[in-house]
Design a protein around this motif. Structure first.
Motif, short mmCIF file in Angstrom:
data_model
loop_
_atom_site.label_atom_id
_atom_site.label_comp_id
_atom_site.label_asym_id
_atom_site.label_seq_id
_atom_site.Cartn_x
_atom_site.Cartn_y
_atom_site.Cartn_z
N GLY A 178 6.73 -24.70 1.07
CA GLY A 178 6.80 -23.26 1.25
C GLY A 178 5.49 -22.61 0.88
N LEU A 179 5.06 -22.90 -0.35
CA LEU A 179 3.80 -22.39 -0.89
C LEU A 179 3.78 -20.86 -0.93
CD1 LEU A 179 1.30 -24.89 0.79
CD2 LEU A 179 2.69 -25.18 -1.27
N ASP A 180 4.95 -20.27 -0.87
CA ASP A 180 5.15 -18.87 -1.22
C ASP A 180 6.51 -18.79 -1.92
OD1 ASP A 180 7.28 -18.51 0.70
OD2 ASP A 180 5.80 -18.10 2.25
N THR A 181 6.73 -17.74 -2.67
CA THR A 181 7.93 -17.69 -3.50
C THR A 181 9.21 -17.77 -2.69
OG1 THR A 181 6.70 -16.35 -5.10
CG2 THR A 181 9.08 -16.41 -5.34
N ALA A 182 9.28 -17.02 -1.59
CA ALA A 182 10.51 -16.96 -0.82
C ALA A 182 10.89 -18.32 -0.23
CB ALA A 182 10.37 -15.92 0.30
N THR A 183 9.92 -19.03 0.33
CA THR A 183 10.24 -20.31 0.97
C THR A 183 10.48 -21.39 -0.07
OG1 THR A 183 8.72 -19.62 2.72
CG2 THR A 183 9.60 -21.84 2.84
N GLU A 184 9.71 -21.38 -1.16
CA GLU A 184 9.99 -22.33 -2.23
C GLU A 184 11.41 -22.12 -2.77
OE1 GLU A 184 7.53 -24.77 -3.89
OE2 GLU A 184 7.07 -24.55 -1.77
N ARG A 185 11.82 -20.89 -2.89
CA ARG A 185 13.18 -20.58 -3.35
C ARG A 185 14.20 -21.15 -2.36
NH1 ARG A 185 12.67 -15.51 -3.84
NH2 ARG A 185 12.55 -15.39 -6.13
N ARG A 186 13.97 -20.95 -1.07
CA ARG A 186 14.91 -21.47 -0.07
C ARG A 186 15.02 -22.99 -0.17
NH1 ARG A 186 12.50 -17.94 3.57
NH2 ARG A 186 11.49 -19.58 4.79
N MET A 187 13.90 -23.66 -0.31
CA MET A 187 13.92 -25.12 -0.42
C MET A 187 14.73 -25.58 -1.62
SD MET A 187 10.05 -26.32 0.51
CE MET A 187 10.55 -28.04 0.44
N GLY A 202 4.63 -26.47 -6.45
CA GLY A 202 3.81 -25.39 -5.92
C GLY A 202 2.39 -25.82 -5.63
N LEU A 203 1.83 -26.70 -6.45
CA LEU A 203 0.49 -27.21 -6.21
C LEU A 203 0.56 -28.47 -5.34
CD1 LEU A 203 -1.53 -26.77 -9.53
CD2 LEU A 203 -1.12 -25.16 -7.67
N VAL A 216 -1.00 -25.45 -14.41
CA VAL A 216 0.43 -25.41 -14.10
C VAL A 216 1.24 -26.23 -15.10
CG1 VAL A 216 0.60 -27.35 -12.47
CG2 VAL A 216 2.07 -25.36 -12.19
N PHE A 217 0.66 -27.31 -15.63
CA PHE A 217 1.36 -28.09 -16.65
C PHE A 217 1.50 -27.27 -17.95
CE2 PHE A 217 0.80 -32.83 -15.34
CZ PHE A 217 1.48 -32.57 -14.17
N ALA A 258 -6.82 -17.68 -7.09
CA ALA A 258 -5.73 -16.70 -6.97
C ALA A 258 -4.40 -17.40 -6.68
CB ALA A 258 -6.06 -15.68 -5.88
N TYR A 259 -4.44 -18.46 -5.87
CA TYR A 259 -3.19 -19.16 -5.57
C TYR A 259 -2.66 -19.88 -6.80
CZ TYR A 259 0.34 -22.23 -3.74
OH TYR A 259 1.54 -22.87 -3.56
N VAL A 260 -3.53 -20.56 -7.53
CA VAL A 260 -3.07 -21.26 -8.74
C VAL A 260 -2.50 -20.25 -9.73
CG1 VAL A 260 -3.79 -22.70 -10.69
CG2 VAL A 260 -4.71 -23.15 -8.40
N ALA A 261 -3.14 -19.09 -9.82
CA ALA A 261 -2.62 -18.04 -10.70
C ALA A 261 -1.24 -17.57 -10.25
CB ALA A 261 -3.60 -16.87 -10.75
N LEU A 262 -1.06 -17.42 -8.93
CA LEU A 262 0.24 -17.02 -8.39
C LEU A 262 1.32 -18.04 -8.76
CD1 LEU A 262 1.96 -15.17 -6.50
CD2 LEU A 262 1.25 -16.67 -4.62
N VAL A 263 1.00 -19.31 -8.61
CA VAL A 263 1.96 -20.36 -8.94
C VAL A 263 2.34 -20.30 -10.42
CG1 VAL A 263 2.20 -22.86 -9.22
CG2 VAL A 263 1.31 -21.92 -7.08
N CYS A 264 1.33 -20.16 -11.27
CA CYS A 264 1.57 -20.21 -12.72
C CYS A 264 2.22 -18.94 -13.26
CB CYS A 264 0.26 -20.47 -13.45
SG CYS A 264 -0.47 -22.08 -13.12
N ASP A 265 1.79 -17.80 -12.74
CA ASP A 265 2.19 -16.53 -13.34
C ASP A 265 3.43 -15.91 -12.71
OD1 ASP A 265 -0.05 -16.84 -14.90
OD2 ASP A 265 -1.31 -15.52 -13.68
#
Length: 411
Positions: free
Chosen positions: A147-156, A177-178, A230-231, A191-198
């Protein structure tokens, strides 16, 4: 004896994976199930005299092999579309890295997965999960990461949970996510890594959708520094970690994972001696993925001798995914681990039972012992090695028990 057992299996060949005997084998064995747990296991001659009379149901197995339910501890089973065209490209000379850098690989599955609704993802993924169940698998790990975005990762992750409920199996969810850099963040990795972590990981964890956290630490994936970020966040949230490590190169990912007390490091073709020692010290499981090795026509073997020397637990999994391991048989993965990686049949079968359980953090399954969850597979074979000897085919599985409930493998 005063307890009335729910189910008693007699005249079984029990591969318990307990004790020093090969496979923990008990011939002419007996195994009792009660309230979803294994209540008694041992030689039939040691069974209390009144046991058969007090059991609600007794089955005679005539020497059939019984193992713990198999555990597939590394899959990417939920995804949209397929990548059969990339299979064609690879066979015409393109490398995995070339396909990925040209917009194929993981990112192409991301596009298809983002376009699919939750119900469509469920409908596409259910036959894959059922194929594993019909192969004797009772516990499956399923990763997000397409997904690599919140909505699709949630669906998965929601679909993964639904699959477990629909089939009655245990599903362990892993947030990945990574996995790849999404196209919209091509020019801003940080910015993407920050989105995943935060945002992504904390939100999905708060919703109860995440059991563990993974990352793809490779030159075409994410750096060790990005993986640490992320760890660190996973650790703050109380979630265990694992890692795609040393598949294509040695970035010391296994040692990094071990430094966090990680459950497992997976792939490991380029694993170094120092990485092996770090895993041994931390108790981190080595998960071998022969399906990906086979599909990518790799030639670099994982360091099996070093793993054995340092007593690192070895697990085996399908790595079921659309691009590099479209494999839907854990028994075939075990057979491949024997033929390609030179594991013994016992090592391979421990790799899909007791060591696979360790790779997911379970202590209540993977062996046939009193108190363990009554997830069992009954096989139409006389010796455990036959489960690795036969290459494919659906004849082997006779019965499967999920939490003590007998289920037809074809249902």
């Amino acid at each position: 004896m005063t307890t009335r057992w729910d189910h008693l299996l007699l005249d079984a060949t029990l591969a318990t994976f307990v004790g020093d005997a090969p496979y923990g084998l008990i011939r002419q064995g007996a195994l009792a199930l009660h309230q979803g747990r294994i209540a008694w296991v041992g030689a039939r001659e040691e069974l209390p005299g009144e046991a058969a009379a007090l059991a609600a149901r007794v089955d005679y197995l005539n020497g059939a092999v019984v193992t713990p339910g198999l555990i597939d501890c590394h899959t990417h089973l939920v995804f949209g579309g397929d990548r059969s065209h990339e299979f064609d490209l690879r066979l015409n000379g393109a490398s995995y890295e070339e396909i990925a850098r040209a917009g194929g690989g993981i990112v192409s599955t991301v596009r298809a997965t983002r376009e699919a609704s939750e119900d469509v993802l469920f409908e596409q993924s259910l036959p894959r999960a059922h194929a594993l169940l019909a192969d004797g698998v009772t516990t499956i790990e399923i990763k997000s990461g397409y997904g690599l975005d919140t909505a699709t990762e949630r669906r998965m992750l929601r679909v993964a949970r639904r699959l477990g409920k629909a089939l009655g199996i245990t599903v362990r969810t892993t947030f990945l996510g990574l996995h790849a850099l999404p196209p919209e963040f091509r020019d801003d990795r940080d910015a993407y890594v920050a989105l995943v972590c935060d945002r992504m990981l904390p939100e999905l964890a708060e919703e109860g959708l995440v059991d563990a956290v993974d990352a793809f630490c490779e030159g075409i994936g994410f750096t060790p520094a990005e993986t640490r970020r992320v760890f660190d966040r996973a650790t703050q949230l109380g979630l265990p970690v694992k890692l795609h490590a040393e598949q294509l190169s040695d970035l010391d990912g296994a040692a990094l994972t071990a430094s966090y007390g990680g459950l497992s490091a997976d792939h490991l073709e380029y694993l170094s001696d120092s990485g092996i020692r770090a895993m041994a010290a931390a108790g981190t499981v080595a998960v071998l993925l022969p399906g990906a090795y086979y599909a990518l026509r790799e030639t670099k073997l994982p360091p099996i001798a070093g793993l054995r020397e340092h007593h690192v637990p070895i697990a085996v999994a399908t790595d079921c995914n659309p691009g590099t391991s479209p494999l839907l048989s854990l028994r075939l993965a075990a057979s491949m681990a024997c033929t390609l990686f030179r594991l013994t049949p016992e090592e391979a079968l421990r790799g899909v039972t007791v060591n696979a359980a360790k790779a997911l953090g379970f202590t209540d399954r993977g062996t046939l012992a009193e108190g363990q969850r009554a997830d069992l597979a009954v096989w139409n074979v006389r010796e455990p090695a036959e489960l690795c000897y036969w290459i494919g085919g659906s004849h082997a599985l006779r019965d499967i028990f999920l939490g003590g409930e007998l289920l037809s493998p074809d249902s």
